[in-house]
Design an enzyme around this catalytic site. Structure first.
Site, mmCIF file in Angstrom:
data_model
loop_
_atom_site.group_PDB
_atom_site.id
_atom_site.type_symbol
_atom_site.label_atom_id
_atom_site.label_comp_id
_atom_site.label_asym_id
_atom_site.label_seq_id
_atom_site.Cartn_x
_atom_site.Cartn_y
_atom_site.Cartn_z
ATOM 1 N N HIS A 237 -19.176 33.516 -0.538
ATOM 2 C CA HIS A 237 -18.592 32.831 0.617
ATOM 3 C C HIS A 237 -18.933 33.570 1.918
ATOM 4 C CE1 HIS A 237 -15.916 30.973 3.468
ATOM 5 N NE2 HIS A 237 -15.634 32.217 3.830
ATOM 6 N N CYS B 185 -15.542 27.327 -1.711
ATOM 7 C CA CYS B 185 -14.886 26.358 -0.835
ATOM 8 C C CYS B 185 -15.006 24.922 -1.345
ATOM 9 C CB CYS B 185 -15.442 26.479 0.580
ATOM 10 S SG CYS B 185 -15.083 28.094 1.294
ATOM 11 N N CYS C 289 -17.077 25.095 5.030
ATOM 12 C CA CYS C 289 -18.049 25.890 4.271
ATOM 13 C C CYS C 289 -18.519 25.130 3.034
ATOM 14 C CB CYS C 289 -17.407 27.214 3.870
ATOM 15 S SG CYS C 289 -18.496 28.256 2.897
ATOM 16 N N CYS D 43 -19.972 26.631 0.338
ATOM 17 C CA CYS D 43 -20.190 27.520 -0.812
ATOM 18 C C CYS D 43 -19.389 27.044 -2.034
ATOM 19 C CB CYS D 43 -19.836 28.969 -0.450
ATOM 20 S SG CYS D 43 -18.099 29.374 -0.609
ATOM 21 N N ASP E 228 -28.071 44.311 10.001
ATOM 22 C CA ASP E 228 -27.599 44.557 8.640
ATOM 23 C C ASP E 228 -26.191 45.112 8.757
ATOM 24 O OD1 ASP E 228 -28.531 47.376 9.487
ATOM 25 O OD2 ASP E 228 -27.399 47.728 7.649
ATOM 26 N N ASP F 23 -33.941 51.828 4.328
ATOM 27 C CA ASP F 23 -33.644 52.818 5.368
ATOM 28 C C ASP F 23 -34.295 54.136 4.971
ATOM 29 O OD1 ASP F 23 -32.050 53.755 3.344
ATOM 30 O OD2 ASP F 23 -30.160 53.487 4.391
HETATM 31 ZN ZN ZN Z 1 -17.091 29.202 1.446
#
Ligand code: ZN
Length: 377
Positions: free
Chosen positions: A339, A313, A308, A310, A270, A91
């Site tokens: 996550h 999870c 999920c 990740c 963003d 930015d």
């Molecule tokens: Zn997750």
């Protein structure tokens, strides 16, 4: 930099495509995680690559203050300083000067401010913002703009719009006279201002379009205005901004905001939400927000989100994450951040796939209908 649109949705303004920078391809619509001070807080660059993040943000204001743009330049630019092979966007520093610095005095030349760290005095001008961003070396850099607060009156916003156009001219003139410090290409995006005043938005867009060569940003939203006003403005921008360039909606937002903005022709986003909220124990999941610190998760040995993939999870329970957060273990921040970023990256992939398949309108309708029941999504 090259932008190619692959699919345009029949029912909405959504489009899928790709941006190609010297660092490679970025499928759009894209969400860009924020790496404020040269790191996306709590995760490393290999982890970002593992969730297929192709572009991240750096904040000019923070990096200028610490460790300083010249040091980063000596390291070969921000990419090599932080060992990031993907693309970077910085930015202009303007937004943080207005929102974080202790004191700021704006005049036509630029903004004088006091560091929030040690009170030291500094000045940002369009020229110095370009110079600092050349040292940092991001693939996409932002023009120096004035972003007035959300509820500002017409006159204040009008003068910010005029100043933003004048500053844009100075940014371009600086870049023409001063070729980059690093070997790769840097591309500057103008930022349309005007808050929620239709007339001023139009004026700002019209004045800045001549300077847009590779993309445009919509600034001055998500600063406290009503959400319906925000989306009206995004719709207006969809009509006005060049269709063959990516549109970047700055600082937005929640998962449902991303879906609603994609519908209105936005390609880039963003926001600090997935990373900041993760560190506060707030998780975005397929069945709404989970506040992991809540008592109800104390003995909950199920996973956070069955859908999920990740690390958190797949391998850990809600009770474990709650414990980590409660005793302030760093691992808790890391797992929760990965996550939330996984949720955002998967959401963007789904959006792109649905646009490509021609089913985005139906899908987005169902997604928004489900998520409306979950506060904070
Ligand atoms: Zn997750």
């Amino acid at each position: 930099m090259k932008f190619t649109i692959h699919h345009i949705d029949n029912q909405t303004s959504a489009r899928s495509g790709e941006i190609v920078t010297d660092r490679g391809s970025i499928p759009t619509p894209v969400f860009m995680p924020i790496g404020t001070r040269g790191s996306v807080k709590a995760v490393n660059t290999a982890e970002l690559s593992s969730i297929d993040s192709r572009i991240i943000l750096g904040n000019t204001y923070h990096l200028y203050l610490k460790p300083g743009h010249e040091l980063i330049s000596k390291a070969g630019g921000l990419h090599s300083f932080m060992n990031w092979n993907g693309s970077l966007l910085t930015d202009s520093g303007g937004f943080q000067v207005f929102s974080l610095a202790k004191l700021n005095k704006i005049n036509d030349d630029g903004v004088e401010f006091q560091s929030h760290i040690d009170g030291s005095r500094h000045m940002f001008t369009p020229e110095s913002s370009m110079e600092i961003q050349q040292h940092l070396g991001a693939d996409i850099i932002m023009a120096f703009d004035q972003c007035p607060p959300g509820q500002s009156d017409y006159q204040t916003v009008e003068s910010a719009v005029e100043r933003t156009t004048n500053w844009m001219k100075r940014c371009v003139s600086y870049l023409e006279k001063n070729k980059g410090i690093h070997a790769w290409e840097q591309n500057v995006f103008p930022i349309v201002q005007g808050n929620v005043y239709e007339e001023l938005r139009q004026k700002s867009a019209e004045e800045l379009i001549p300077f847009a060569t590779c993309g445009m940003a919509i600034g001055g939203l998500a600063v406290g205005e009503d959400k319906s006003d925000m989306f009206d403005t995004v719709e207006q921008m969809d009509e006005l901004l060049p269709k063959d360039q990516p549109r970047y909606l700055m600082g937005v937002g929640r998962p449902t905001d991303l879906v609603r903005a994609v519908k209105r022709g936005v390609d880039m986003f963003d926001c600090v939400l997935p990373t900041r909220n993760a560190r506060n124990g707030q998780l975005f999941t397929s069945s709404g927000i989970v506040n992991i610190r809540n008592e109800q998760h104390k003995e909950d040995f199920t996973t956070v989100d069955e859908k999920c993939r990740c690390d958190l999870c797949k391998n850990h329970t809600r009770a474990y994450l709650r414990h980590l957060m409660n005793v302030n273990e760093i691992l808790g921040h890391r797992l929760a951040t990965m996550h939330n970023l996984t949720y955002y990256m998967e959401l963007m992939k789904t959006i792109r796939d649905e646009i490509t398949a021609g089913s985005f309108d139906d899908w987005s309708h169902n997604y928004l209908k489900t998520m409306i029941n979950y506060k904070g999504m």
